[in-house]
Design a protein around this motif. Structure first.
Motif, mmCIF file in Angstrom:
data_model
loop_
_atom_site.group_PDB
_atom_site.id
_atom_site.type_symbol
_atom_site.label_atom_id
_atom_site.label_comp_id
_atom_site.label_asym_id
_atom_site.label_seq_id
_atom_site.Cartn_x
_atom_site.Cartn_y
_atom_site.Cartn_z
ATOM 1 N N TYR A 114 0.722 -1.482 0.298
ATOM 2 C CA TYR A 114 -0.131 -0.187 -0.482
ATOM 3 C C TYR A 114 0.731 0.864 -0.046
ATOM 4 O O TYR A 114 1.633 1.276 0.711
ATOM 5 N N GLY A 115 0.481 2.147 -0.953
ATOM 6 C CA GLY A 115 1.158 3.838 -0.988
ATOM 7 C C GLY A 115 0.095 5.069 -0.368
ATOM 8 O O GLY A 115 1.257 5.487 -0.998
ATOM 9 N N GLY A 116 -0.540 4.186 0.537
ATOM 10 C CA GLY A 116 -1.805 5.315 0.622
ATOM 11 C C GLY A 116 -1.157 6.311 1.950
ATOM 12 O O GLY A 116 -0.398 6.287 2.500
ATOM 13 N N ASN A 117 -2.084 6.685 2.567
ATOM 14 C CA ASN A 117 -1.806 7.238 3.765
ATOM 15 C C ASN A 117 -2.745 6.233 5.208
ATOM 16 O O ASN A 117 -3.876 5.922 5.087
ATOM 17 N N TYR A 118 -1.494 5.835 5.394
ATOM 18 C CA TYR A 118 -2.229 4.841 6.443
ATOM 19 C C TYR A 118 -3.014 5.382 8.028
ATOM 20 O O TYR A 118 -3.141 4.647 8.757
ATOM 21 N N SER A 119 -2.676 6.559 7.921
ATOM 22 C CA SER A 119 -3.143 7.022 8.936
ATOM 23 C C SER A 119 -4.205 7.434 8.953
ATOM 24 O O SER A 119 -5.470 6.992 10.061
ATOM 25 N N LYS A 120 -5.625 6.732 7.894
ATOM 26 C CA LYS A 120 -6.356 6.981 7.667
ATOM 27 C C LYS A 120 -7.293 5.420 7.472
ATOM 28 O O LYS A 120 -6.645 4.670 6.505
ATOM 29 N N PRO A 121 -7.514 4.836 7.926
ATOM 30 C CA PRO A 121 -8.028 2.898 7.666
ATOM 31 C C PRO A 121 -8.808 2.779 6.508
ATOM 32 O O PRO A 121 -9.906 3.917 6.220
ATOM 33 N N ALA A 122 -8.541 1.871 6.641
ATOM 34 C CA ALA A 122 -9.491 1.193 5.760
ATOM 35 C C ALA A 122 -11.183 1.158 6.548
ATOM 36 O O ALA A 122 -10.951 0.796 7.954
ATOM 37 N N LEU A 123 -12.023 1.510 5.571
ATOM 38 C CA LEU A 123 -13.489 1.627 7.005
ATOM 39 C C LEU A 123 -14.639 0.777 6.628
ATOM 40 O O LEU A 123 -14.495 -0.022 5.778
ATOM 41 N N LEU A 124 -14.837 -0.339 8.553
ATOM 42 C CA LEU A 124 -15.530 -1.523 7.845
ATOM 43 C C LEU A 124 -17.034 -0.998 9.123
ATOM 44 O O LEU A 124 -16.392 -0.097 9.983
ATOM 45 N N THR A 125 -17.758 -1.397 8.207
ATOM 46 C CA THR A 125 -19.209 -1.121 9.488
ATOM 47 C C THR A 125 -20.328 -3.031 9.002
ATOM 48 O O THR A 125 -19.757 -2.647 8.809
ATOM 49 N N SER A 126 -20.474 -1.991 9.786
ATOM 50 C CA SER A 126 -21.418 -3.928 10.494
ATOM 51 C C SER A 126 -22.823 -3.561 10.734
ATOM 52 O O SER A 126 -23.033 -2.504 12.068
ATOM 53 N N THR A 127 -24.153 -4.130 9.994
ATOM 54 C CA THR A 127 -25.723 -3.640 10.468
ATOM 55 C C THR A 127 -25.619 -5.178 10.502
ATOM 56 O O THR A 127 -25.613 -6.487 9.893
ATOM 57 N N ASN A 128 -26.527 -5.464 11.819
ATOM 58 C CA ASN A 128 -26.473 -6.198 12.683
ATOM 59 C C ASN A 128 -27.636 -6.405 13.345
ATOM 60 O O ASN A 128 -28.618 -6.342 13.011
#
Length: 265
Positions: A114-128
Motif C-alpha cells: 500500500y502506498g497511500g495514507n496509513y493514518s486513515k484506515p479502511a472503513l469497516l461497518t456492520s449492520t446486525n
C-alpha cells in the motif's frame, strides 16, 4: 366426580400465577442501548497507525431494541445494531534482500504494497440483527431486576478501502513504484456471533427503563480463520475477509452495556 374436581383444581393451581407477566400490565419495552469498550489494538474508523502497531480507539455499537415479556421471568429480545470501525493498512516488514525490500514488504495478494495514507484506515461497518432471551433471577419479575441474556447475532459486514494506491513488487533497479488498482474497493461479508450479558434493569416513575451490565461475545469465524490462515491470500477479497472477521471478533469479546427505554404497552 369428586376426584376429577380435585385433580382439575390441583392442575390449574400448579399452572396459575398470582400476577400476570409484565409491569403494571405492560409487557413491551422499546429502548436504545450501546455496548462499548476501549479498543487497545484498534483501530477506530477515522485514525490508525500501521497494522503492526496498537491504535487506541473506542469500540461501540448502537442498538435499537424491542423486548416483550412472555413469562414472569422471561423476555424475548429483538435488536437492530450498527457498528462503525476500521482495519489498518499493512506496511509489511523491513528486512529485505532485494533493493532493501523483501516479499514481506509487499504483504498484499499478488506481491503488492500500500502506498497511500496509513493514518486513515479502511472503513469497516456492520449492520446486525440480534435475537435473544433474557432470563431474570429468582425473586425478580421481568422487566425488573437481575438477568442473564443469551443472544444470536447475524452480522452483515462491509469493508471499504482505498484500492487505487497499491504498488507491485518488482526486482528491477530502480524499483518501479507505479500505482495500480487492487480489487474493487468494497466487499461484503456475513458473520455470526454468540453473546452473553449479565445485567440489571430498573423502572423509574413507572415508565422509564434503565438497563446496564457487562457483555461477552464470541465470533466463531474469527477463531476458524485465525487457526487455518498461513498469512497468504489469493485475492484481496479473502485478505479483507480475514482481517474484517478478526477486527469484529476483537470488538465483540468484552463490552459494557447501557440502555434507556420506556414501557410501550
Amino acid at each position: 366426580m369428586k376426584y376429577i374436581k380435585v385433580f382439575l383444581f390441583l392442575f390449574i393451581s400448579s399452572h396459575a400465577s398470582s400476577q400476570i407477566a409484565g409491569y403494571m400490565g405492560k409487557r413491551a419495552v422499546l429502548s436504545y442501548s450501546n455496548y462499548f469498550m476501549v479498543g487497545l489494538v484498534g483501530p477506530g474508523p477515522n485514525n490508525a497507525g500501521y497494522m503492526d502497531e496498537a491504535s487506541l480507539s473506542l469500540n461501540n455499537v448502537h442498538c435499537l431494541n424491542f423486548e416483550y415479556v412472555y413469562k414472569q421471568r422471561k423476555v424475548v429480545c429483538l435488536s437492530g445494531q450498527y457498528l462503525r470501525t476500521g482495519v489498518a493498512y499493512d506496511r509489511g516488514g523491513h528486512d529485505g534482500f532485494i533493493n532493501g525490500a523483501s516479499y514481506r514488504d509487499y504483504p498484499y495478494p499478488g506481491g503488492a504494497k500500500y502506498g497511500g495514507n496509513y493514518s486513515k484506515p479502511a472503513l469497516l461497518t456492520s449492520t446486525n440483527i440480534s435475537l435473544g432471551v433474557k432470563s431474570f433471577k429468582s425473586g425478580c419479575i421481568a422487566p425488573v431486576g437481575k438477568y442473564n441474556k443469551l443472544e444470536m447475532i447475524l452480522l452483515f459486514e462491509k469493508i471499504m478501502y482505498d484500492n487505487t494506491n497499491f504498488m507491485k513488487s518488482v526486482t528491477s533497479d530502480p524499483v518501479d513504484d507505479t500505482l495500480f488498482t487492487l480489487g474493487t474497493g468494497e466487499y461484503n461479508y456475513v458473520n455470526v456471533a454468540i453473546a452473553y450479558t449479565i445485567g440489571r434493569e430498573h423502572i423509574i416513575n413507572d415508565k422509564i427503563v434503565i438497563d446496564y451490565g457487562i457483555r461477552f461475545g464470541l465470533t466463531p469465524a474469527m477463531n476458524i480463520v485465525s487457526l487455518t490462515s498461513d498469512d497468504s491470500y489469493s485475492t484481496i477479497e479473502m485478505y479483507y475477509k480475514r482481517y474484517s472477521n478478526s477486527r469484529i471478533g476483537r470488538q465483540q469479546l468484552f463490552n459494557f452495556h447501557v440502555g434507556i427505554g420506556f414501557l410501550a404497552f
